[in-house]
Design an enzyme around this catalytic site. Structure first.
Site, PDB file in Angstrom:
ATOM      1  CB  VAL A 255      -0.775   0.091   1.074  1.00  0.00           C
ATOM      2  CG1 VAL A 255      -1.762   1.693   1.452  1.00  0.00           C
ATOM      3  CG2 VAL A 255      -1.974  -1.163   1.206  1.00  0.00           C
TER       4      VAL A 255
ATOM      5  CB  ALA B  13      -0.292   1.184  -3.921  1.00  0.00           C
ATOM      6  CD  GLU B  14      -1.521   7.707   0.513  1.00  0.00           C
ATOM      7  OE1 GLU B  14      -1.503   8.851   0.777  1.00  0.00           O
ATOM      8  OE2 GLU B  14      -1.587   6.771   1.112  1.00  0.00           O
ATOM      9  CB  SER B  15       5.169   6.064  -2.896  1.00  0.00           C
ATOM     10  OG  SER B  15       4.770   5.340  -1.152  1.00  0.00           O
TER      11      SER B  15
ATOM     12  CB  SER C 296       1.303  10.289  -4.000  1.00  0.00           C
ATOM     13  OG  SER C 296       0.278  10.355  -2.779  1.00  0.00           O
TER      14      SER C 296
END
Length: 141
Positions: A59, A62-64, A67
């Site tokens: 996660v 994925a967020e890295s 963003s």
């Protein structure tokens, strides 16, 4: 001015210094018209106690990448990007090697953006499917 692929990847690398991305050894490796790819090594430092890749590390990857993709595709230094919702389905375990997260834009609005992020291993096996919503907030002066 449009940035080259190398310039985008260089900017992404600079963003990782002294962050969680550096701690997890996340690196950005490919950018296209509507996607960004980052990779992360699967080693004991990102394992669960039973020796497989921790879902939280996926996660974070994925967020890295989502963003960073938002920041790159907005191509503006006037906004701060924040993840406001994320959901992940982990479909396969992995113990070693690399995982690659490919963020593809589903919706790119001025304020909110929706990303489809697929995490795959080196053999292209699907490991996780992630949906990320980001928001672009004007930077405070």
């Amino acid at each position: 001015m449009k940035l080259t692929q190398e310039e985008v990847l260089e900017q992404c690398a600079k963003m990782c210094k002294n962050t969680l991305m550096e701690t997890l050894e996340i690196s950005f490796c490919e950018v296209g018209k509507d996607y960004l790819i980052a990779k992360m090594p699967v080693t004991p430092r990102v394992h669960q106690p039973d020796g497989v890749l921790h879902g939280g590390a996926m996660v974070a990857l994925a967020e890295s990448v989502g963003s960073a993709a938002t920041q790159m595709f907005l191509n503006s230094k006037e906004f701060s990007i924040r993840g406001i919702e994320i959901s992940a389905n982990h479909v396969k375990s992995i113990r070693s090697g690399y995982v690659f997260a490919r963020a593809e834009v589903v919706h790119q609005g001025r304020t909110t953006q929706l990303w489809d992020i697929k995490i795959r291993d080196e053999e292209e096996n699907l490991i996780s499917i992630v949906k990320l919503t980001t928001i672009a907030l004007p930077k405070r002066k």
